[in-house]
Motif scaffolding. Structure first.
Motif, PDB file in Angstrom:
ATOM      1  N   LEU A  11       0.828  -1.209   0.000  1.00 53.81           N
ATOM      2  CA  LEU A  11       0.000   0.000   0.000  1.00 53.81           C
ATOM      3  C   LEU A  11       0.858   1.252   0.000  1.00 53.81           C
ATOM      4  O   LEU A  11       0.544   2.243  -0.672  1.00 53.81           O
ATOM      5  CB  LEU A  11      -0.936  -0.007   1.215  1.00 53.81           C
ATOM      6  N   LYS A  12       1.959   1.224   0.749  1.00 56.24           N
ATOM      7  CA  LYS A  12       2.877   2.368   0.757  1.00 56.24           C
ATOM      8  C   LYS A  12       3.474   2.589  -0.631  1.00 56.24           C
ATOM      9  O   LYS A  12       3.577   3.724  -1.097  1.00 56.24           O
ATOM     10  CB  LYS A  12       4.018   2.133   1.751  1.00 56.24           C
ATOM     11  N   LEU A  13       3.883   1.496  -1.263  1.00 60.86           N
ATOM     12  CA  LEU A  13       4.464   1.616  -2.606  1.00 60.86           C
ATOM     13  C   LEU A  13       3.451   2.178  -3.593  1.00 60.86           C
ATOM     14  O   LEU A  13       3.793   3.017  -4.430  1.00 60.86           O
ATOM     15  CB  LEU A  13       4.960   0.256  -3.088  1.00 60.86           C
ATOM     16  N   LEU A  14       2.205   1.730  -3.504  1.00 63.50           N
ATOM     17  CA  LEU A  14       1.170   2.233  -4.406  1.00 63.50           C
ATOM     18  C   LEU A  14       0.890   3.718  -4.194  1.00 63.50           C
ATOM     19  O   LEU A  14       0.593   4.436  -5.145  1.00 63.50           O
ATOM     20  CB  LEU A  14      -0.124   1.432  -4.238  1.00 63.50           C
ATOM     21  N   ARG A  15       0.979   4.187  -2.954  1.00 62.09           N
ATOM     22  CA  ARG A  15       0.772   5.610  -2.692  1.00 62.09           C
ATOM     23  C   ARG A  15       1.884   6.444  -3.326  1.00 62.09           C
ATOM     24  O   ARG A  15       1.638   7.518  -3.861  1.00 62.09           O
ATOM     25  CB  ARG A  15       0.715   5.883  -1.194  1.00 62.09           C
ATOM     26  N   LYS A  16       3.111   5.947  -3.251  1.00 61.68           N
ATOM     27  CA  LYS A  16       4.243   6.710  -3.797  1.00 61.68           C
ATOM     28  C   LYS A  16       4.392   6.523  -5.298  1.00 61.68           C
ATOM     29  O   LYS A  16       4.748   7.450  -6.013  1.00 61.68           O
ATOM     30  CB  LYS A  16       5.531   6.299  -3.094  1.00 61.68           C
ATOM     31  N   TYR A  17       4.147   5.310  -5.762  1.00 64.81           N
ATOM     32  CA  TYR A  17       4.327   4.976  -7.188  1.00 64.81           C
ATOM     33  C   TYR A  17       3.008   4.446  -7.733  1.00 64.81           C
ATOM     34  O   TYR A  17       2.823   3.241  -7.890  1.00 64.81           O
ATOM     35  CB  TYR A  17       5.430   3.922  -7.356  1.00 64.81           C
ATOM     36  N   GLU A  24      13.378 -11.520  -6.980  1.00 62.32           N
ATOM     37  CA  GLU A  24      12.553 -11.308  -8.175  1.00 62.32           C
ATOM     38  C   GLU A  24      11.763 -10.009  -8.051  1.00 62.32           C
ATOM     39  O   GLU A  24      11.661  -9.236  -9.009  1.00 62.32           O
ATOM     40  CB  GLU A  24      11.598 -12.491  -8.345  1.00 62.32           C
ATOM     41  N   LEU A  25      11.209  -9.751  -6.875  1.00 62.67           N
ATOM     42  CA  LEU A  25      10.454  -8.520  -6.637  1.00 62.67           C
ATOM     43  C   LEU A  25      11.348  -7.299  -6.830  1.00 62.67           C
ATOM     44  O   LEU A  25      10.966  -6.344  -7.506  1.00 62.67           O
ATOM     45  CB  LEU A  25       9.871  -8.524  -5.213  1.00 62.67           C
ATOM     46  N   VAL A  26      12.536  -7.324  -6.245  1.00 69.67           N
ATOM     47  CA  VAL A  26      13.458  -6.189  -6.343  1.00 69.67           C
ATOM     48  C   VAL A  26      13.828  -5.940  -7.801  1.00 69.67           C
ATOM     49  O   VAL A  26      13.820  -4.791  -8.264  1.00 69.67           O
ATOM     50  CB  VAL A  26      14.715  -6.426  -5.474  1.00 69.67           C
ATOM     51  N   GLU A  81      13.222  -2.358 -12.524  1.00 68.31           N
ATOM     52  CA  GLU A  81      12.933  -2.114 -13.938  1.00 68.31           C
ATOM     53  C   GLU A  81      11.772  -1.142 -14.102  1.00 68.31           C
ATOM     54  O   GLU A  81      11.838  -0.214 -14.904  1.00 68.31           O
ATOM     55  CB  GLU A  81      12.618  -3.434 -14.643  1.00 68.31           C
ATOM     56  N   ARG A  82      10.698  -1.356 -13.343  1.00 74.53           N
ATOM     57  CA  ARG A  82       9.508  -0.502 -13.478  1.00 74.53           C
ATOM     58  C   ARG A  82       9.738   0.920 -12.969  1.00 74.53           C
ATOM     59  O   ARG A  82       9.186   1.872 -13.496  1.00 74.53           O
ATOM     60  CB  ARG A  82       8.325  -1.114 -12.730  1.00 74.53           C
ATOM     61  N   LEU A  83      10.561   1.057 -11.928  1.00 80.61           N
ATOM     62  CA  LEU A  83      10.817   2.378 -11.347  1.00 80.61           C
ATOM     63  C   LEU A  83      12.001   3.074 -12.004  1.00 80.61           C
ATOM     64  O   LEU A  83      12.298   4.220 -11.696  1.00 80.61           O
ATOM     65  CB  LEU A  83      11.054   2.254  -9.836  1.00 80.61           C
ATOM     66  N   ARG A  84      12.683   2.328 -12.873  1.00 85.78           N
ATOM     67  CA  ARG A  84      13.875   2.845 -13.556  1.00 85.78           C
ATOM     68  C   ARG A  84      14.912   3.325 -12.543  1.00 85.78           C
ATOM     69  O   ARG A  84      15.488   4.407 -12.669  1.00 85.78           O
ATOM     70  CB  ARG A  84      13.506   3.946 -14.540  1.00 85.78           C
ATOM     71  N   ARG A  85      15.123   2.500 -11.548  1.00 82.12           N
ATOM     72  CA  ARG A  85      16.117   2.741 -10.505  1.00 82.12           C
ATOM     73  C   ARG A  85      16.981   1.498 -10.379  1.00 82.12           C
ATOM     74  O   ARG A  85      16.622   0.438 -10.878  1.00 82.12           O
ATOM     75  CB  ARG A  85      15.440   3.002  -9.149  1.00 82.12           C
ATOM     76  N   ASN A  86      18.100   1.608  -9.661  1.00 82.89           N
ATOM     77  CA  ASN A  86      18.922   0.414  -9.468  1.00 82.89           C
ATOM     78  C   ASN A  86      18.370  -0.423  -8.313  1.00 82.89           C
ATOM     79  O   ASN A  86      17.524   0.030  -7.540  1.00 82.89           O
ATOM     80  CB  ASN A  86      20.398   0.767  -9.266  1.00 82.89           C
ATOM     81  N   GLN A  87      18.852  -1.646  -8.221  1.00 84.64           N
ATOM     82  CA  GLN A  87      18.334  -2.567  -7.209  1.00 84.64           C
ATOM     83  C   GLN A  87      18.655  -2.083  -5.797  1.00 84.64           C
ATOM     84  O   GLN A  87      17.868  -2.301  -4.877  1.00 84.64           O
ATOM     85  CB  GLN A  87      18.873  -3.967  -7.444  1.00 84.64           C
ATOM     86  N   GLU A  88      19.783  -1.424  -5.616  1.00 84.87           N
ATOM     87  CA  GLU A  88      20.144  -0.912  -4.292  1.00 84.87           C
ATOM     88  C   GLU A  88      19.117   0.105  -3.806  1.00 84.87           C
ATOM     89  O   GLU A  88      18.753   0.121  -2.637  1.00 84.87           O
ATOM     90  CB  GLU A  88      21.544  -0.277  -4.316  1.00 84.87           C
ATOM     91  N   TYR A  89      18.641   0.957  -4.719  1.00 84.10           N
ATOM     92  CA  TYR A  89      17.622   1.940  -4.363  1.00 84.10           C
ATOM     93  C   TYR A  89      16.338   1.235  -3.932  1.00 84.10           C
ATOM     94  O   TYR A  89      15.707   1.619  -2.935  1.00 84.10           O
ATOM     95  CB  TYR A  89      17.333   2.875  -5.547  1.00 84.10           C
TER      96      TYR A  89
END
Length: 71
Positions: free
Chosen positions: A16-22, A39-41, A46-54
């Motif tokens: 729910l937090k992720l959906l509010r932000k993204y 797999e989730l990370v 990919e979807r957020l266009r960020r690296n896995q560390e982020y």
């Protein structure tokens, strides 16, 4: 992901937090079974266009205080 463990109960709140932000994330993007953190990370990176560390940092930050609305 050996340093990231998310239970089904934690994921319900964290999702729910992720959906509010993204709000562009789909149900398929947020599909998760405990034990499939890597797999989730990868999918979120990919979807957020960020690296896995982020993504790992963001998920851990959300897990730290699941009851707050902040991510």
């Amino acid at each position: 992901m050996k340093d990231l463990n998310i239970t089904a109960e934690q994921w319900d709140k964290l999702k729910l937090k992720l959906l509010r932000k993204y709000n562009h994330l789909s149900a398929a993007d947020l599909a998760f079974q405990p034990g499939d953190e890597a797999e989730l990370v990868q999918r979120l990176a990919e979807r957020l266009r960020r690296n896995q560390e982020y993504v790992v940092f963001t998920l851990k930050k959300g897990l730290f205080d699941l009851d707050s609305n902040r991510l």
